[in-house]
Design a protein around this motif. Structure first.
Motif, short mmCIF file in Angstrom:
data_model
loop_
_atom_site.label_atom_id
_atom_site.label_comp_id
_atom_site.label_asym_id
_atom_site.label_seq_id
_atom_site.Cartn_x
_atom_site.Cartn_y
_atom_site.Cartn_z
N ASN A 149 2.64 2.77 -2.27
CA ASN A 149 2.56 3.66 -3.42
C ASN A 149 1.25 4.43 -3.52
O ASN A 149 1.21 5.53 -4.04
N ARG A 150 0.16 3.84 -2.97
CA ARG A 150 -1.10 4.57 -3.06
C ARG A 150 -1.50 5.17 -1.71
O ARG A 150 -2.68 5.24 -1.36
N SER B 90 0.81 -1.22 0.00
CA SER B 90 0.00 0.00 0.00
C SER B 90 0.85 1.27 0.00
O SER B 90 0.30 2.37 0.01
#
Lengths: 284, 303
Positions: free
Chosen positions: A243-244, A241
């Motif tokens: 990267n987002r 998670s």
């Protein structure tokens, strides 16, 4: 007054230190029960608000979590059983016999328990990958392969620990039972073995915690996603998670799911173990 | 010696049979890899050998090559500095907490002990994950607190992106996790000091500082040196905490400790000869450092 004032002052310092030390654990559990939207708000809340079980539900229903849980349970159970059996025999040999090579073995055991996993893991990786070419059941990503490595890493300390317990049961107890008509085996099973129960429990708990929390060796010899253990899964869960924008509520729920059972177990055993050791049946 | 009658009655084969299972596992999982590393560290073992070429014996060439690199010495220096700073800070804090537990009423003492146990019991991977959340650049509590305290430059500060602050976070994890063991061991050591001695000193008019320096510290010195030695050995092998923090996007080459360097050599670059050479160096260093501890344990056990 001059005697009371320092006491109060130290108490305040003591409570402050305790609060600082426990804060990360508290913050983990609190975040696990807070909606992620609330966690992003400023100022943060130090007390529970809008508590929710959504984070925990999401984590527990993750299919990867269930497979990692199964993997961790299998490896840990197997490791504990094998370590206890082997270490028990080894401890008997060391504390009930004098033989050639005994001292060298003790020395080796003590040194081995100091060796860092990082000094060996590349070679262990190569070894399991070659073994896996011949016997896949012991290769990389296998339960048995990593169990052998865990057993070797944990057994030196358990032998050392059990040695103390076995030495604490006087041989005269066994001999007295034999005078009363029991065979050597019966005397051992009925007299000595029950007295070793606290030692076996303590060693079993140690082995459990080591195998359950282990990360380094698992990282190297369990490269496949399908064979990862819980610590590897937690790392993957967080990294997936990054990267987002991390959903910290879910990540903390995942950490809580892994940590809380271990913490409860540790505290339970810690109190039990000390009383078990103190009130042991061996008196005089 | 209660074991003597046994030795006469039983054939001497039995202890070896009892040790056999443990020995087999230890040799298979530790002995063989160490042997493999000794052999591999003296061979040319790169990518060509991965694809089936027989390895060539090169003697100590790998050692000479790797130990003449600045990169290795940078990692060694960094690991030793990290290890010593953390070990000494941990033991100093642990000692301070142990003395604090002596000074407070029983109820407060229990609160401190429970909090320390909670930190001690937290699995390492979970602990690192929590600290990543505490030090998160966007909504982490540490940045919020520092900004609230008036330090505006900590708004959105990325702790894990530069080596110095990276190691500050890594150290706080390591220290947070290891102080409980030190504090509780030293506290147990302090309770062994007979109350009569302290009372006698008080009657003679000794100040608290004098009691600490002349009675308490000398009497816990054996425990103190053991926990310090153990911390040095344990802090030299910090690998996982660094690896997990690097996931957040830290500059890997500037934050590697010895274990991470071996991991990079072996797992990423597939340079097994160099990885073996550094591994053996780490093992030798550990044996050297553990020597006093092992000797004292053995002596104690055989008395």
């Amino acid at each position: 007054m001059r005697r009371i004032l320092p006491k109060v002052l130290w108490s305040v310092v003591g409570v402050a230190v305790a609060a600082v030390w426990v804060f990360p654990v508290y913050w983990m559990v609190l975040s696990a029960f807070t909606p992620n939207a609330r966690l992003r708000q400023i100022p943060p809340s130090f007390l529970p608000v809008n508590t929710t079980l959504t984070n925990l539900r999401t984590v527990v229903s993750d299919p990867d979590f269930l497979s990692a849980l199964r993997m961790s349970l299998t490896i840990t159970a197997l490791t504990v059983v094998v370590v206890l059996a082997f270490a028990f025999l080894g401890a008997l040999a060391i504390s009930r016999f004098r033989f050639r090579g005994r001292k060298s073995f003790l020395l080796a055991v003590l040194f081995i328990q100091m060796l860092p996993a990082e000094g060996l893991f590349i070679a262990q990786y190569k070894m399991l990958s070659s073994v896996g070419g011949v016997v896949p059941a012991f290769g990389l990503n296998s339960v048995l392969g990593i169990t052998v490595l865990y057993t070797a890493a944990i057994i030196p300390f358990t032998i050392w620990m059990l040695r103390g317990f076995v030495a604490g049961v006087p041989i005269e107890l066994e001999e007295a039972a034999m005078v009363d008509g029991l065979s050597r085996t019966q005397a051992f099973l009925r007299i000595t073995f029950p007295l070793l129960a606290p030692g076996l429990v303590a060693s079993g708990v140690y082995a459990f915690l080591q195998a359950w929390n282990e990360f380094t060796i698992a990282l190297v010899v369990l490269p496949d996603q399908s064979s990862q253990t819980l610590p590897l899964w937690l790392r993957g869960f967080l990294n997936a998670s990054v990267n987002r924008g991390v959903d910290w509520a879910q990540v903390m729920a995942a950490s809580t799911v892994i940590a809380v059972p271990v913490i409860v177990f540790f505290l339970f055993v810690q109190s039990r173990m000390t009383s078990g050791l103190v009130s042991g049946a061996v008196k005089g | 010696m209660s074991t003597l009658p046994l030795r006469r009655r039983r054939p001497p084969r039995i202890p070896y049979l009892l040790l056999l299972p443990s020995l087999v596992v230890l040799i298979a999982a530790l002995g063989y890899p160490i042997g493999w590393q000794i052999v591999t560290s003296m061979q040319e073992y790169g990518l060509a050998q991965q694809f089936g070429q027989p390895p060539v014996f090169v003697g100590l060439a790998n050692y000479i090559e790797i130990f003449s690199q600045d990169q290795l010495w940078a990692v060694v220096a960094r690991s030793i500095a990290f290890c010593l700073v953390n070990a000494f800070v941990t033991v100093a804090l642990g000692l301070a907490l142990a003395l604090l537990m002596r000074a407070v009423p029983a109820a407060i003492k229990v609160i401190i002990q429970v909090c320390l146990l909670l930190a001690w019991a937290t699995p390492m991977v979970a602990a690192v994950t929590v600290f990543r959340w505490l030090f998160d650049y966007r909504s982490g509590i540490v940045n919020w607190l520092l900004t609230e305290a008036g330090l505006e430059r900590f708004a959105g500060f990325a702790w894990l992106s530069s080596p110095l602050t990276f190691f500050l976070v890594a150290s706080s994890i390591v220290i947070w996790m290891s102080v409980p063991f030190v504090a509780l061991s030293l506290y147990a050591g302090l309770t062994q000091v007979p109350q009569e001695i302290i009372e006698a000193a008080q009657i003679d008019g000794a100040s608290p500082r004098r009691i600490l320096g002349s009675i308490l510290l000398p009497m816990v010195r054996p425990v103190l040196s053991v926990v310090l030695l153990l911390q040095i050995i344990w802090d030299l092998r910090v690998f996982a905490q660094i690896r997990l923090l690097q996931d957040a996007g830290a500059p890997v080459a500037e934050t590697n400790l010895l274990g991470n360097f071996i991991y990079e050599l072996g797992a990423a670059r597939q340079d097994f000869a160099a990885a073996s050479a550094v591994s053996l160096f780490v093992l030798a260093l550990t044996v050297l450092l553990s020597w006093p501890y092992v000797r004292s344990l053995l002596k104690e056990a055989e008395e």
